[in-house]
Design a protein around this motif. Structure first.
Motif, PDB file in Angstrom:
ATOM      1  N   LEU A 121      -9.963   1.589  -2.569  1.00 55.73           N
ATOM      2  CA  LEU A 121      -8.821   2.484  -2.744  1.00 55.73           C
ATOM      3  C   LEU A 121      -7.841   1.907  -3.766  1.00 55.73           C
ATOM      4  O   LEU A 121      -7.288   2.641  -4.594  1.00 55.73           O
ATOM      5  N   ARG A 122      -7.631   0.619  -3.723  1.00 53.08           N
ATOM      6  CA  ARG A 122      -6.728  -0.025  -4.679  1.00 53.08           C
ATOM      7  C   ARG A 122      -7.337  -0.065  -6.084  1.00 53.08           C
ATOM      8  O   ARG A 122      -6.605   0.027  -7.081  1.00 53.08           O
ATOM      9  N   GLU A 123      -8.660  -0.191  -6.149  1.00 58.42           N
ATOM     10  CA  GLU A 123      -9.335  -0.295  -7.441  1.00 58.42           C
ATOM     11  C   GLU A 123      -9.456   1.056  -8.148  1.00 58.42           C
ATOM     12  O   GLU A 123      -9.361   1.130  -9.373  1.00 58.42           O
ATOM     13  N   HIS A 124      -9.671   2.112  -7.387  1.00 55.60           N
ATOM     14  CA  HIS A 124     -10.057   3.379  -8.001  1.00 55.60           C
ATOM     15  C   HIS A 124      -9.060   4.522  -7.807  1.00 55.60           C
ATOM     16  O   HIS A 124      -9.326   5.649  -8.211  1.00 55.60           O
ATOM     17  N   THR A 125      -7.934   4.244  -7.166  1.00 54.64           N
ATOM     18  CA  THR A 125      -6.923   5.290  -6.994  1.00 54.64           C
ATOM     19  C   THR A 125      -5.549   4.739  -7.360  1.00 54.64           C
ATOM     20  O   THR A 125      -5.391   3.533  -7.573  1.00 54.64           O
ATOM     21  N   HIS A 126      -4.583   5.624  -7.421  1.00 55.72           N
ATOM     22  CA  HIS A 126      -3.193   5.232  -7.672  1.00 55.72           C
ATOM     23  C   HIS A 126      -2.328   5.556  -6.449  1.00 55.72           C
ATOM     24  O   HIS A 126      -1.135   5.840  -6.574  1.00 55.72           O
ATOM     25  N   LEU A 127      -2.947   5.492  -5.277  1.00 56.31           N
ATOM     26  CA  LEU A 127      -2.231   5.813  -4.048  1.00 56.31           C
ATOM     27  C   LEU A 127      -1.223   4.724  -3.702  1.00 56.31           C
ATOM     28  O   LEU A 127      -1.397   3.550  -4.043  1.00 56.31           O
ATOM     29  N   SER A 128      -0.172   5.122  -3.005  1.00 60.49           N
ATOM     30  CA  SER A 128       0.822   4.154  -2.540  1.00 60.49           C
ATOM     31  C   SER A 128       0.218   3.310  -1.422  1.00 60.49           C
ATOM     32  O   SER A 128      -0.752   3.708  -0.764  1.00 60.49           O
ATOM     33  N   GLU A 129       0.801   2.125  -1.189  1.00 60.19           N
ATOM     34  CA  GLU A 129       0.316   1.256  -0.114  1.00 60.19           C
ATOM     35  C   GLU A 129       0.458   1.936   1.243  1.00 60.19           C
ATOM     36  O   GLU A 129      -0.347   1.706   2.147  1.00 60.19           O
ATOM     37  N   SER A 130       1.465   2.772   1.370  1.00 58.72           N
ATOM     38  CA  SER A 130       1.643   3.497   2.629  1.00 58.72           C
ATOM     39  C   SER A 130       0.478   4.454   2.882  1.00 58.72           C
ATOM     40  O   SER A 130      -0.062   4.520   3.995  1.00 58.72           O
ATOM     41  N   MET A 131       0.056   5.169   1.834  1.00 57.06           N
ATOM     42  CA  MET A 131      -1.078   6.090   1.973  1.00 57.06           C
ATOM     43  C   MET A 131      -2.375   5.313   2.176  1.00 57.06           C
ATOM     44  O   MET A 131      -3.226   5.705   2.976  1.00 57.06           O
ATOM     45  N   ILE A 132      -2.519   4.193   1.462  1.00 59.76           N
ATOM     46  CA  ILE A 132      -3.713   3.361   1.629  1.00 59.76           C
ATOM     47  C   ILE A 132      -3.816   2.854   3.060  1.00 59.76           C
ATOM     48  O   ILE A 132      -4.889   2.860   3.668  1.00 59.76           O
ATOM     49  N   ARG A 133      -2.669   2.449   3.631  1.00 60.05           N
ATOM     50  CA  ARG A 133      -2.668   1.973   5.014  1.00 60.05           C
ATOM     51  C   ARG A 133      -3.171   3.055   5.958  1.00 60.05           C
ATOM     52  O   ARG A 133      -3.995   2.798   6.862  1.00 60.05           O
ATOM     53  N   THR A 134      -2.700   4.280   5.766  1.00 63.22           N
ATOM     54  CA  THR A 134      -3.121   5.389   6.621  1.00 63.22           C
ATOM     55  C   THR A 134      -4.629   5.611   6.513  1.00 63.22           C
ATOM     56  O   THR A 134      -5.320   5.771   7.522  1.00 63.22           O
ATOM     57  N   LEU A 135      -5.131   5.592   5.281  1.00 62.82           N
ATOM     58  CA  LEU A 135      -6.556   5.830   5.075  1.00 62.82           C
ATOM     59  C   LEU A 135      -7.407   4.699   5.643  1.00 62.82           C
ATOM     60  O   LEU A 135      -8.449   4.945   6.254  1.00 62.82           O
ATOM     61  N   VAL A 136      -6.960   3.459   5.460  1.00 60.01           N
ATOM     62  CA  VAL A 136      -7.718   2.321   5.991  1.00 60.01           C
ATOM     63  C   VAL A 136      -7.806   2.398   7.511  1.00 60.01           C
ATOM     64  O   VAL A 136      -8.877   2.202   8.101  1.00 60.01           O
ATOM     65  N   LEU A 137      -6.684   2.698   8.152  1.00 60.24           N
ATOM     66  CA  LEU A 137      -6.694   2.792   9.608  1.00 60.24           C
ATOM     67  C   LEU A 137      -7.576   3.949  10.082  1.00 60.24           C
ATOM     68  O   LEU A 137      -8.249   3.844  11.119  1.00 60.24           O
ATOM     69  N   MET A 138      -7.598   5.041   9.319  1.00 58.64           N
ATOM     70  CA  MET A 138      -8.470   6.167   9.664  1.00 58.64           C
ATOM     71  C   MET A 138      -9.943   5.765   9.592  1.00 58.64           C
ATOM     72  O   MET A 138     -10.742   6.088  10.480  1.00 58.64           O
ATOM     73  N   ALA A 176     -17.520   1.783   2.810  1.00 59.08           N
ATOM     74  CA  ALA A 176     -18.373   2.707   2.065  1.00 59.08           C
ATOM     75  C   ALA A 176     -17.848   4.139   2.083  1.00 59.08           C
ATOM     76  O   ALA A 176     -18.092   4.906   1.157  1.00 59.08           O
ATOM     77  N   ILE A 177     -17.110   4.500   3.142  1.00 52.43           N
ATOM     78  CA  ILE A 177     -16.574   5.865   3.224  1.00 52.43           C
ATOM     79  C   ILE A 177     -15.109   5.939   2.810  1.00 52.43           C
ATOM     80  O   ILE A 177     -14.488   6.995   2.923  1.00 52.43           O
ATOM     81  N   ALA A 178     -14.566   4.839   2.308  1.00 53.85           N
ATOM     82  CA  ALA A 178     -13.136   4.792   1.979  1.00 53.85           C
ATOM     83  C   ALA A 178     -12.732   5.848   0.957  1.00 53.85           C
ATOM     84  O   ALA A 178     -11.649   6.437   1.050  1.00 53.85           O
ATOM     85  N   LEU A 179     -13.589   6.104  -0.037  1.00 50.43           N
ATOM     86  CA  LEU A 179     -13.262   7.063  -1.094  1.00 50.43           C
ATOM     87  C   LEU A 179     -13.793   8.465  -0.797  1.00 50.43           C
ATOM     88  O   LEU A 179     -13.865   9.311  -1.689  1.00 50.43           O
ATOM     89  N   ASP A 180     -14.155   8.714   0.459  1.00 50.64           N
ATOM     90  CA  ASP A 180     -14.698  10.017   0.864  1.00 50.64           C
ATOM     91  C   ASP A 180     -15.849  10.452  -0.038  1.00 50.64           C
ATOM     92  O   ASP A 180     -15.784  11.473  -0.729  1.00 50.64           O
ATOM     93  N   PRO A 181     -16.944   9.683  -0.062  1.00 54.95           N
ATOM     94  CA  PRO A 181     -18.059   9.996  -0.960  1.00 54.95           C
ATOM     95  C   PRO A 181     -18.827  11.232  -0.523  1.00 54.95           C
ATOM     96  O   PRO A 181     -18.712  11.685   0.623  1.00 54.95           O
ATOM     97  N   MET A 182     -19.620  11.741  -1.445  1.00 58.65           N
ATOM     98  CA  MET A 182     -20.494  12.875  -1.108  1.00 58.65           C
ATOM     99  C   MET A 182     -21.806  12.383  -0.483  1.00 58.65           C
ATOM    100  O   MET A 182     -22.503  13.128   0.200  1.00 58.65           O
ATOM    101  N   MET A 183     -22.110  11.102  -0.731  1.00 54.16           N
ATOM    102  CA  MET A 183     -23.389  10.562  -0.301  1.00 54.16           C
ATOM    103  C   MET A 183     -23.248   9.071   0.003  1.00 54.16           C
ATOM    104  O   MET A 183     -22.448   8.381  -0.632  1.00 54.16           O
TER     105      MET A 183
END
Length: 275
Positions: free
Chosen positions: A113-130, A161-168
């Motif tokens: 998420l940090r490498e491939h997006t420009h999301l805030s740390e707050s949003m990254i935290r939410t996604l990581v916990l999810m 592996a599912i952090a970036l919501d892949p298609m496959m």
């Protein structure tokens, strides 16, 4: 199977693929299709090129002939930037887990998420916990990789592996080295995540029991060829002696127990040179 055109619901299509390493032919004119939203398994003994096929799908290797199409794109004709963009849509679960050893669980999952997006740390935290919640390990986010069991490490790798919501997602021997409980948990996760997230999954494995429990379709590969394919039920009922030997783990059959040699009695009685 129609080798000329992929079905409309196919996410990945392999057509007339041949690949060699030096003089050794790994694949000899094989064609496969991987249906959207399904779990497809590639099975066969160790050394038959199953992991090599994943590398060809991901564009890490180039075929000697034939094509690999992912979501309508010919992988090996893509420019580097286009290939990297495609790979962002593909998750990978490596056989070893491949967690970054100097990062804790949280940072391992946050890394893509940090490498491939420009999301805030707050949003990254939410996604990581999810993602950690999805694999049942939210409470382990502060642990280091060396504090994890083998099964936990594989589940953390799946969360990454599912952090970036892949298609496959490509799974390389996901059950290897796991105890029965860990294998059962991982098989359940693969199936439930595939259904919940609408993923397409390709599993390379020689673990028969776990793979048959979750796969929608199976290809069995041997000596560079597809020796059988079909639904789990069709593979179980196959009349092929080779497939039956592989599925039941019989020591002898089309794949012989004994390495080719001259007659045993003649060998014992011969006065040949010492070895």
């Amino acid at each position: 199977m129609d080798n000329s055109a992929p079905p409309l619901n196919s996410l990945v299509s392999v057509r007339h693929l041949s690949f060699s390493r030096g003089d050794k032919k790994i694949f000899d004119d094989i064609s496969l299709d991987f249906e959207r939203g399904k779990i497809t398994a590639i099975m066969g003994p160790s050394g038959t090129g199953k992991t090599t096929l994943l590398k060809l799908i991901g564009g890490q290797l180039h075929p000697g002939q034939g094509s690999v199409t992912v979501d309508g794109q010919n992988v090996h004709l893509l420019r580097r930037a286009e290939l990297y963009n495609l790979r962002k849509r593909i998750g990978m679960l490596f056989q070893s887990g491949a967690l970054l050893t100097d990062m804790n669980v949280y940072d391992n999952v946050a890394f893509p998420l940090r490498e491939h997006t420009h999301l805030s740390e707050s949003m990254i935290r939410t996604l990581v916990l999810m993602k950690l919640q999805a694999v049942g390990l939210r409470g382990a986010r502060k642990l280091m990789p060396n504090e994890l069991s083998g099964g936990m490490a594989r589940r953390i790798a799946l969360a990454r592996a599912i952090a970036l919501d892949p298609m496959m997602i490509l799974y390389d021997e996901p059950f290897t080295g796991q105890d029965p409980i860990s294998m059962g948990a991982l098989a359940h996760l693969i199936k439930s995540l595939n259904n919940t997230l609408g993923l397409t999954s390709i599993i390379v494995s020689h673990d028969v029991h776990e793979t048959l429990l979750i796969a929608d379709y199976i290809y069995v590969i041997s000596e560079g060829k597809i020796v059988g394919h079909g639904t789990t039920a069709a593979i179980r009922q196959s009349a092929s002696p080779w497939i039956q030997q592989f599925m039941t783990g019989a020591a002898d059959g089309p794949v012989p127990f004994h390495y080719p040699a001259k007659d045993y009695i003649d060998d014992l009685l011969s006065s040949g040179k010492r070895y």
